[in-house]
Write a protein that holds these residues in place. Structure first.
Motif, short mmCIF file in Angstrom:
data_model
loop_
_atom_site.label_atom_id
_atom_site.label_comp_id
_atom_site.label_asym_id
_atom_site.label_seq_id
_atom_site.Cartn_x
_atom_site.Cartn_y
_atom_site.Cartn_z
N ALA A 187 52.71 44.64 43.56
CA ALA A 187 51.41 45.12 43.12
C ALA A 187 50.36 44.06 43.43
O ALA A 187 50.68 42.89 43.65
CB ALA A 187 51.41 45.43 41.63
N GLU A 207 46.49 42.54 42.08
CA GLU A 207 45.59 42.51 40.93
C GLU A 207 44.55 41.42 41.15
O GLU A 207 44.70 40.55 42.01
CB GLU A 207 46.36 42.25 39.64
CG GLU A 207 47.21 40.99 39.68
CD GLU A 207 48.22 40.93 38.55
OE1 GLU A 207 48.45 41.97 37.90
OE2 GLU A 207 48.76 39.84 38.32
N GLU A 208 43.50 41.47 40.33
CA GLU A 208 42.43 40.49 40.41
C GLU A 208 42.61 39.45 39.32
O GLU A 208 42.92 39.78 38.18
CB GLU A 208 41.06 41.17 40.26
CG GLU A 208 39.89 40.23 40.40
CD GLU A 208 38.56 40.98 40.36
OE1 GLU A 208 37.50 40.31 40.39
OE2 GLU A 208 38.58 42.22 40.29
N THR A 209 42.44 38.16 39.68
CA THR A 209 42.54 37.09 38.71
C THR A 209 41.54 36.01 39.07
O THR A 209 40.89 36.08 40.12
CB THR A 209 43.97 36.51 38.66
OG1 THR A 209 44.09 35.61 37.56
CG2 THR A 209 44.30 35.77 39.93
N ARG A 225 51.56 40.17 43.40
CA ARG A 225 52.86 40.01 42.73
C ARG A 225 53.94 40.50 43.68
O ARG A 225 53.92 41.64 44.13
CB ARG A 225 52.89 40.78 41.42
CG ARG A 225 52.02 40.16 40.34
CD ARG A 225 52.31 40.73 38.96
NE ARG A 225 51.85 42.11 38.84
CZ ARG A 225 52.67 43.16 38.80
NH1 ARG A 225 53.98 42.99 38.88
NH2 ARG A 225 52.18 44.38 38.68
N ARG A 232 54.30 34.98 42.75
CA ARG A 232 52.95 35.50 42.92
C ARG A 232 52.22 34.69 43.98
O ARG A 232 52.33 33.47 44.04
CB ARG A 232 52.19 35.43 41.59
CG ARG A 232 50.84 36.17 41.63
CD ARG A 232 50.22 36.26 40.25
NE ARG A 232 49.77 34.97 39.76
CZ ARG A 232 48.82 34.82 38.83
NH1 ARG A 232 48.28 35.90 38.28
NH2 ARG A 232 48.47 33.62 38.42
N VAL A 249 42.19 44.67 46.25
CA VAL A 249 43.22 45.13 45.31
C VAL A 249 43.46 46.63 45.48
O VAL A 249 44.60 47.10 45.56
CB VAL A 249 42.80 44.81 43.86
CG1 VAL A 249 43.70 45.54 42.86
CG2 VAL A 249 42.85 43.31 43.61
N ASP A 250 42.38 47.39 45.56
CA ASP A 250 42.50 48.84 45.73
C ASP A 250 43.19 49.19 47.04
O ASP A 250 44.04 50.10 47.09
CB ASP A 250 41.11 49.47 45.68
CG ASP A 250 41.15 50.98 45.88
OD1 ASP A 250 41.67 51.68 44.98
OD2 ASP A 250 40.68 51.45 46.93
N ASN A 271 47.06 48.29 46.80
CA ASN A 271 47.79 49.21 45.93
C ASN A 271 47.87 50.61 46.53
O ASN A 271 48.89 51.30 46.39
CB ASN A 271 47.12 49.26 44.55
CG ASN A 271 47.36 47.99 43.76
OD1 ASN A 271 48.37 47.31 43.94
ND2 ASN A 271 46.43 47.64 42.88
#
Length: 337
Positions: A270, A272-274, A306, A312, A324-325, A328
């Motif tokens: 996956a 993701e934003e961080t 991830r 990660r 991210v979009d 995914n």
């Protein structure tokens, strides 16, 4: 045409500089003393040590020749890289070689020119104005030689076009809109970004070399010109002033100078934003090194991938939400097939 430009930039330009300086030095040899002032001998300062003309010539021509040979080796080895990284690496090498050769031969000819028709080293008189010119002119020659080498390198080749792809740049990123049947779809989303810290580092090296030489030469003489090393090597950072991130149906790819890595979609669980704060970024950089593939190039909002093995990967990205979009969405497509 591009091949002719490379030949002119990495072959003819340094060759003309070195060949011309060598020919002129040989033509002047009968008009030169056996030794030159090495320390002192500027203005009213007494001469302390001397250096032979042959030794000085061998050192400066040798430095330029070593840079040229090293540049040719790196230039040829870069042929294994993809087109765009290959272009930037070869451009950086070409500029560095031309700058070193231009500075070295200018120093040599200016120092020898001041000693023409002198009988001994004690007869060589260098004014403070001429000394200042010896400090400044080689740097100008290095810049001009590097500029010519840059012009000869030409523009970077364009990204390969794909009529079925939806592309985006860092200034105007767009979400990917993959077609359901586009099995041959390749580039879906990409961004190219300038890395200002690297640009600042390159400028700092160039300026620090000039300042270092200005401090060392009056005290240690000709060996102090070694202080120009940061200035003439600063163009080597040129290929590392920009990075490129691409996301497509095959995975996530990042290019940064000679550093290249790729994560296939099958290895990503996956996205993701961080956020990565500057302190953590600096600590990880000192402990792991800048070439660590898990280390983003810049702190701030980053793309977090991830992986299926539980680890990660953090990636520098300007438009993190879009990236991210995209990842995914492509992962969902790959899983549904």
């Amino acid at each position: 045409m591009r091949t002719a430009r490379w030949i002119a930039g990495i072959g003819l330009l340094p060759g003309v500089l070195l060949g011309g300086a060598t020919a002129l030095t040989l033509a002047w040899r009968e008009r030169l003393p056996d030794h030159l002032p090495n320390q002192g001998g500027v203005g009213d300062r007494p001469m302390v040590t001397t250096i032979s003309v042959d030794m000085l010539t061998a050192i400066l021509i040798g430095v330029a020749l070593a840079a040229w040979i090293t540049g040719l080796v790196v230039f040829l080895a870069a042929g294994r890289l993809p087109r765009i990284p290959r272009h930037w690496l070869r451009t950086g090498v070409q500029v560095a070689v031309a700058a070193v050769a231009g500075a070295a031969v200018t120093i040599l000819l200016m120092v020898l020119g001041a000693a023409l028709d002198a009988t001994t080293a004690a007869d060589v008189h260098i004014s403070w104005a001429y000394f200042a010119a010896i400090m400044a002119v080689p740097a100008v020659a290095a810049v001009l030689s590097g500029l010519v080498a840059t012009l000869l390198a030409g523009r970077a080749p364009a990204q390969p076009s794909d009529p079925t792809a939806t592309t985006a740049t860092a200034s105007a990123p767009q979400p990917a809109r993959p077609a359901a049947t586009a099995d041959d779809e390749r580039l879906l989303w990409w961004e190219s970004r300038s890395l200002r810290p690297v640009v600042w580092a390159m400028v700092a090296l160039a300026v620090s070399g000039l300042l270092l030489a200005a401090v060392l030469v009056p005290f240690v003489g000709l060996p102090g010109w070694a202080g120009l090393a940061p200035t003439v090597t600063a163009p080597v950072l040129l290929p590392f002033t920009r990075y490129r991130l691409a996301i497509d149906a095959r995975g996530v790819r990042l290019t940064f100078g000679l550093v290249r890595w790729r994560l296939p979609l099958t290895a990503i669980a996956a996205a993701e934003e961080t956020r990565l704060d500057a302190a953590t970024w600096l600590t990880r950089g000192m402990l792991r090194g800048a070439t660590d593939p898990t280390l983003p190039l810049l702190p701030g909002q980053v793309l977090a991938l991830r992986l299926t093995d539980g680890t990660r990967r953090l990636v520098t990205c300007r438009d993190v939400a879009t990236a991210v979009d995209t990842v995914n969405t492509l992962r969902a497509r790959a899983t549904a097939r």
